[in-house]
Design an enzyme around this catalytic site. Structure first.
Site, mmCIF file in Angstrom:
data_model
loop_
_atom_site.group_PDB
_atom_site.id
_atom_site.type_symbol
_atom_site.label_atom_id
_atom_site.label_comp_id
_atom_site.label_asym_id
_atom_site.label_seq_id
_atom_site.Cartn_x
_atom_site.Cartn_y
_atom_site.Cartn_z
ATOM 1 N N LYS A 1 0.841 -1.197 0.000
ATOM 2 C CA LYS A 1 0.000 0.000 0.000
ATOM 3 C C LYS A 1 0.883 1.257 0.000
ATOM 4 C CE LYS A 1 -3.445 2.367 2.777
ATOM 5 N NZ LYS A 1 -4.394 2.337 3.878
ATOM 6 N N GLU B 1 10.544 -4.721 4.508
ATOM 7 C CA GLU B 1 10.618 -6.128 4.101
ATOM 8 C C GLU B 1 10.301 -6.264 2.612
ATOM 9 O OE1 GLU B 1 8.970 -4.948 6.701
ATOM 10 O OE2 GLU B 1 9.059 -6.303 8.428
ATOM 11 N N GLY C 1 -4.829 -1.655 4.853
ATOM 12 C CA GLY C 1 -4.005 -2.775 4.390
ATOM 13 C C GLY C 1 -4.649 -4.135 4.640
ATOM 14 N N ARG C 2 -5.145 -4.357 5.854
ATOM 15 C CA ARG C 2 -5.680 -5.688 6.188
ATOM 16 C C ARG C 2 -7.084 -5.907 5.642
ATOM 17 N NH1 ARG C 2 -4.572 -2.492 10.383
ATOM 18 N NH2 ARG C 2 -6.250 -1.746 11.731
ATOM 19 N N GLU D 1 -4.664 -6.686 14.795
ATOM 20 C CA GLU D 1 -4.159 -5.369 14.401
ATOM 21 C C GLU D 1 -5.297 -4.346 14.465
ATOM 22 O OE1 GLU D 1 -0.602 -4.681 11.521
ATOM 23 O OE2 GLU D 1 -2.371 -4.248 10.323
ATOM 24 N N HIS E 1 -4.733 -33.197 17.257
ATOM 25 C CA HIS E 1 -3.587 -34.009 17.646
ATOM 26 C C HIS E 1 -2.444 -33.144 18.154
ATOM 27 C CE1 HIS E 1 -5.472 -37.633 16.050
ATOM 28 N NE2 HIS E 1 -6.023 -36.788 15.199
ATOM 29 N N LYS F 1 9.358 -0.996 14.326
ATOM 30 C CA LYS F 1 9.936 -0.658 13.017
ATOM 31 C C LYS F 1 11.064 0.360 13.190
ATOM 32 C CE LYS F 1 5.769 -1.121 10.152
ATOM 33 N NZ LYS F 1 4.798 -0.413 9.316
HETATM 34 O O1 F6P Z 1 3.284 -2.925 9.788
HETATM 35 C C1 F6P Z 1 1.939 -3.139 9.661
HETATM 36 C C2 F6P Z 1 1.456 -2.800 8.287
HETATM 37 O O2 F6P Z 1 1.403 -1.427 8.115
HETATM 38 C C3 F6P Z 1 0.107 -3.446 8.034
HETATM 39 O O3 F6P Z 1 -0.938 -2.722 8.534
HETATM 40 C C4 F6P Z 1 0.119 -3.601 6.559
HETATM 41 O O4 F6P Z 1 -0.839 -4.517 6.124
HETATM 42 C C5 F6P Z 1 1.535 -4.058 6.338
HETATM 43 O O5 F6P Z 1 2.293 -3.328 7.276
HETATM 44 C C6 F6P Z 1 2.082 -3.863 4.962
HETATM 45 O O6 F6P Z 1 2.031 -2.518 4.558
HETATM 46 P P1 F6P Z 1 2.214 -2.120 3.056
HETATM 47 O O7 F6P Z 1 1.108 -2.711 2.260
HETATM 48 O O8 F6P Z 1 2.172 -0.621 3.043
HETATM 49 O O9 F6P Z 1 3.541 -2.637 2.591
#
Ligand code: F6P
Length: 535
Positions: free
Chosen positions: A196, A202, A254-255, A340, A371, A499
């Protein structure tokens, strides 16, 4: 929100064993919601009529219906970020206009969906090629909401998968991308960078690694990249042609974003038609959520059951137990969606919550969990409300006997949790093997306290439409729980501190900066890593 009435109703209802509630022959029907072709049965909980009324009173006192209407009509209900919350617009295929700041967003939503469909078909049908020909593999690079939803759904809809293979890379651990790319041919791979913000460390690190990998065998690596983001400027800087950038607006959290561009890899895997059916399932739930009376409303009653267990009875966790192997990523997806969204101790107005925030959500598919951790659920000292879900029908028609076994296991677990086993019953089981004190000791270990609550969601079959219904059901459940708690379910400030510290620690781990100012433990851990890495 004041939960005093709820707590006293829950305490008093809990005095009657759940099993005894079934002396009323109408118990199961009266404490279930049947809507469309879904059945949500919460009769194996301690909720009674008084308790349910206390829950509905809370729903009304929190004015959830007005908040719900405010959400659907584009008001900035994400107050800490000043944003509307309109992921529902992404699935509003047949609906009317949706206004944000006086502008109808639907033409833009539908135009983006059309572009996604054209691109997905081009990839699936070989009009969009890699340098080595038809695309055989799609790698979605994203994390959190840019990974969990489409990854969960791609697995869930495996029977509909007729496009290129789809892979999901999320972890910054190099092992994830290395293991994924190892067996792929860069010349026939499409990389989709899903972020987003297009700043997530990452994702951007993995995207750079994928680009470097691609450039080893491909003359124009960026031509085999697409981007899913709200940040068009940043996708351009990464070198991705705007033709393959699928944008969305900041009113999609995002979620909550898998219904739009973030679902592109899912659409490529299963085809635009399946994706539309998924959207329609979500839209069906939106409609139901807006019109059904609280007691007949699936998301409302699912949420109120959660409030009963967490705020009413202080059960800190809930287990999500899909008896559906293809929903094996659902618990992870719901962990982000629920935790979240509702894992917050500050109320909307800035005050501290006076009761529990949202619960800890965890789970695994049945029967695997049976199990592993069901031991604790049956005999541990803590009560874990369980949320079972199961399809009436599987896809493997020639293995229908396995599906029957799966269903029987699901239903047996909720029955066992409720019934338990008394000491007398346990004695009878071991009476032929032991006697005297040893019989008593052995029997005691075989006692199940019972009276453990569970709910069960039954759906016909895990089609794209049903998956859409289930995901939207949980999204709205989160909304209702959040509204009753009085929190903002749509921000996530709690992820920021880690972060920031990680960014500052990277040069420390690299040895470029000393550990001065760090606490003793962190300094010791940095030094241990440096020593053991041999650098
Ligand atoms: O660190 C949490 C977060 O901001 C989430 O809310 C989001 O889904 C995820 O990181 C990834 O964010 P992006 O889509 O901006 O890479």
């Amino acid at each position: 929100m004041d939960f005093t009435n709820l707590k006293s109703a829950a305490k008093s209802a809990a005095k009657t064993p759940i099993l005894n509630r079934f002396d009323d022959p109408d118990r199961a029907r009266a404490f279930s919601v049947s809507a469309g072709d879904l059945l949500f049965d919460y009769s194996k909980t301690s909720i009674d009529s008084t308790g349910r009324q206390a829950l509905i009173d809370l729903f009304e006192r929190a004015d959830v219906a007005s908040r719900r209407d405010a959400m659907f009509s584009g008001e900035a209900i994400n107050e800490t970020e000043g944003r509307a919350v309109l992921h529902t617009a992404l699935r509003n295929l047949d609906g009317g206009p949706v206004m944000v700041g006086g502008v109808d967003v639907m033409p833009g939503v539908l135009a983006t969906l059309k572009r996604m469909e054209t691109f997905a078909n081009d990839v699936r049908e070989g009009r969009f090629k890699g340098e080595g020909g038809q695309i055989t593999d799609v790698v979605n690079i994203g994390i959190g909401g840019s990974d969990l939803g489409p990854a969960m759904a791609t697995l869930a809809l495996a029977p509909y998968h007729d496009g290129p293979r789809c892979h999901y890379v999320s972890n910054v651990d190099a092992a994830h991308i290395a293991d994924t790319l190892r067996s792929l041919d860069a010349r026939t791979t499409l990389v989709v960078v899903a972020s987003k913000t297009f700043t997530t460390i990452e994702t951007m690190t993995n995207a750079a690694t994928a680009k470097a990998w691609m450039s080893e065998s491909v003359a124009h690596p960026a031509a085999q990249f697409a981007a899913l983001s709200t940040a068009a400027d940043k996708t351009g800087a990464f070198g991705i042609d705007p033709e393959r950038v699928f944008g969305f607006e900041d009113w999609v959290g995002g979620r909550y974003s898998m219904w739009g561009p973030i679902g592109l890899a899912l659409m490529i895997a299963t085809g635009p038609e399946s994706f539309r059916a998924f959207l329609k399932g979500g839209a069906w739930m939106d409609q139901h959520f807006q019109v059904a009376a609280p007691q007949e409303n699936l998301p409302v009653m699912l949420a109120l059951t959660g409030i009963w267990h967490n705020q009413g009875l202080d059960h800190a966790t809930r287990a999500v137990l899909p008896y559906e192997q293809r929903l094996s990523r659902l618990p992870a997806y719901l962990q982000q969606l629920e935790m979240e969204s509702n894992g917050k101790s500050t109320a909307m107005g800035g005050t501290t919550l006076t009761d529990n925030s949202g619960p800890i959500v965890w789970g695994e598919p049945g029967t695997n969990g049976q199990h592993a951790f069901y031991q604790l659920i049956h005999q541990g000292t803590r009560v874990v409300p369980c949320e079972f879900m199961v399809a009436a029908q599987g896809f493997e028609a020639d293995l229908a006997h396995q599906h029957r076994l799966l269903v029987a296991n699901c239903l047996a677990q909720s029955e066992a949790l409720m019934r338990g086993r008394t000491l007398d019953e346990a004695r009878a089981i071991v009476a032929d093997k032991f006697e005297g004190a040893e019989l008593e000791r052995q029997a005691a270990h075989r006692v199940f306290p019972g009276n453990r609550p569970s709910t069960t969601l039954v759906y016909p079959k895990l089609t794209p439409f049903v998956l859409g219904q289930i995901i939207a059901l949980y999204e709205h459940r989160v909304f209702v729980e959040g509204a009753i708690l009085g929190i903002n379910s749509y921000d996530q400030w709690g992820v920021e501190l880690g972060k920031e510290l990680a960014k500052a620690l990277e040069p420390v781990v690299a040895g470029e900066v000393g550990t001065d100012g760090k606490d003793g433990s962190t300094a010791q851990l940095v030094q241990a890593v440096q020593r053991m890495s041999g650098e």
